[in-house]
Design an enzyme around this catalytic site. Structure first.
Site, PDB file in Angstrom:
ATOM      1  CD  GLU A  88      37.183  26.718  -0.625  1.00 12.78           C
ATOM      2  OE1 GLU A  88      36.872  26.613  -1.827  1.00 12.78           O
ATOM      3  OE2 GLU A  88      37.490  27.804  -0.099  1.00 12.78           O
ATOM      4  CG  ASP A  89      39.360  25.445  -4.145  1.00 15.32           C
ATOM      5  OD1 ASP A  89      39.239  25.846  -2.961  1.00 15.32           O
ATOM      6  OD2 ASP A  89      39.752  26.195  -5.054  1.00 15.32           O
TER       7      ASP A  89
ATOM      8  CG  ASP B 101      47.027  27.745   1.727  1.00 20.06           C
ATOM      9  OD1 ASP B 101      47.852  26.869   1.972  1.00 20.06           O
ATOM     10  OD2 ASP B 101      47.345  28.886   1.346  1.00 20.06           O
TER      11      ASP B 101
ATOM     12  CG  PHE C 273      50.441  27.140  -5.778  1.00 20.37           C
ATOM     13  CD1 PHE C 273      49.724  27.921  -4.896  1.00 20.37           C
ATOM     14  CD2 PHE C 273      50.076  27.114  -7.113  1.00 20.37           C
ATOM     15  CE1 PHE C 273      48.641  28.680  -5.333  1.00 20.37           C
ATOM     16  CE2 PHE C 273      48.985  27.874  -7.558  1.00 20.37           C
ATOM     17  CZ  PHE C 273      48.282  28.654  -6.659  1.00 20.37           C
TER      18      PHE C 273
ATOM     19  NE  ARG D 165      39.640  29.228 -12.054  1.00 19.23           N
ATOM     20  CZ  ARG D 165      39.832  29.578 -10.775  1.00 19.23           C
ATOM     21  NH1 ARG D 165      39.758  28.672  -9.838  1.00 19.23           N
ATOM     22  NH2 ARG D 165      40.082  30.824 -10.449  1.00 19.23           N
TER      23      ARG D 165
HETATM   24  P1  IMP Z   1      42.938  30.054   2.656  1.00 19.13           P
HETATM   25  O1  IMP Z   1      42.044  31.191   3.001  1.00 19.13           O
HETATM   26  O2  IMP Z   1      44.377  30.418   2.854  1.00 19.13           O
HETATM   27  O3  IMP Z   1      42.590  28.763   3.344  1.00 19.13           O
HETATM   28  O4  IMP Z   1      42.874  29.857   1.094  1.00 19.13           O
HETATM   29  C1  IMP Z   1      41.844  29.253   0.469  1.00 19.13           C
HETATM   30  C2  IMP Z   1      41.834  29.576  -1.007  1.00 19.13           C
HETATM   31  O5  IMP Z   1      43.143  29.896  -1.546  1.00 19.13           O
HETATM   32  C3  IMP Z   1      41.411  28.375  -1.773  1.00 19.13           C
HETATM   33  O6  IMP Z   1      40.006  28.309  -1.854  1.00 19.13           O
HETATM   34  C4  IMP Z   1      42.082  28.550  -3.123  1.00 19.13           C
HETATM   35  O7  IMP Z   1      41.261  29.328  -3.960  1.00 19.13           O
HETATM   36  C5  IMP Z   1      43.353  29.301  -2.807  1.00 19.13           C
HETATM   37  N1  IMP Z   1      44.510  28.384  -2.709  1.00 19.13           N
HETATM   38  C6  IMP Z   1      45.164  28.014  -1.594  1.00 19.13           C
HETATM   39  N2  IMP Z   1      46.157  27.147  -1.857  1.00 19.13           N
HETATM   40  C7  IMP Z   1      46.121  26.944  -3.187  1.00 19.13           C
HETATM   41  C8  IMP Z   1      46.908  26.118  -4.090  1.00 19.13           C
HETATM   42  O8  IMP Z   1      47.813  25.356  -3.720  1.00 19.13           O
HETATM   43  N3  IMP Z   1      46.569  26.204  -5.399  1.00 19.13           N
HETATM   44  C9  IMP Z   1      45.564  26.996  -5.864  1.00 19.13           C
HETATM   45  N4  IMP Z   1      44.817  27.770  -5.073  1.00 19.13           N
HETATM   46  C10 IMP Z   1      45.091  27.743  -3.736  1.00 19.13           C
HETATM   47 MG    MG Z   2      38.666  28.507  -3.234  1.00 22.28          MG
END
Ligand code: IMP
Ligand code: MG
Length: 174
Positions: free
Chosen positions: A97-98, A101, A150, A163
């Site tokens: 995963e990237d 959050d 962010f 990206r």
């Molecule tokens: P989560 O479900 O809140 O953990 O969010 C995960 C997804 O939100 C990641 O896989 C990203 O695609 C997107 N995301 C969360 N934070 C960022 C950020 O700082 N920049 C860009 N995308 C983000």
């Molecule tokens: Mg993602």
């Protein structure tokens, strides 16, 4: 309104860390095959770079889940946009995963994958924002822990842009 980008993690530091992760992961799996699952689209740059540095036999599949619109905040809604092509039953699965959050996307995804009976299931993320966690997720490998900002680049987008940046940056609006 113009956008400036501040570098948070340089290209050199990202590359070095991915190399370390590759070595660590290769040690864990040894000669056993590892099936990488990329979470599209953000995880794709990281997965390719990581895969090149794993010496265990590697196979790959792709999945796309969505929890965000063009907004930078989580809507809390997760849906499968594209499912895996192949079964993961009996495989050593490593989800790539990237960023983690809130943890909502991953906790949902890991539950689905667990129910499909893999031999093992681990998680590797390039970035982790621990301060933002709403749902707990067990992460096995983390590239960098970062503050609550962010970020963009290395697969991460701001409204689908940036990206392709080879480093991790923060967009500054003014
Ligand atoms: P989560 O479900 O809140 O953990 O969010 C995960 C997804 O939100 C990641 O896989 C990203 O695609 C997107 N995301 C969360 N934070 C960022 C950020 O700082 N920049 C860009 N995308 C983000
Ligand atoms: Mg993602």
């Amino acid at each position: 309104m113009s956008e400036r980008i501040k570098i948070l993690v340089s290209e050199e530091d990202v590359d070095k860390r991915i190399e370390e992760l590759g070595k660590e992961i290769s040690k864990v799996y040894g000669d056993e095959p590892v099936h990488l699952i990329c979470v599209l689209k953000g995880g794709v740059f990281f997965m390719c770079e990581l895969a090149k540095r794993i010496s265990s036999p590697v196979t790959m599949d792709f999945m796309s889940v969505s929890s965000y619109g063009s907004d930078t905040k989580s809507s809390g809604i997760v849906k499968i946009i594209k499912d895996l092509d192949e079964s993961i039953k009996g495989k050593n699965v490593l989800v790539v995963e990237d960023i983690i959050d809130s943890g909502r996307t991953l906790s949902y995804l890991l539950e689905i994958l667990k129910s499909r009976d893999p031999k093992s299931l681990r998680l590797c993320t390039l970035l982790d924002k621990p301060e933002r966690r709403v749902v707990e997720v067990d992460v096995d490998y983390v590239g960098f822990e970062i503050p609550d900002e962010f970020v963009i680049g290395y697969g991460l987008d701001y409204d689908q842009r940036y990206r392709n940046l080879p480093y991790i940056g923060v967009v500054e609006l003014d």
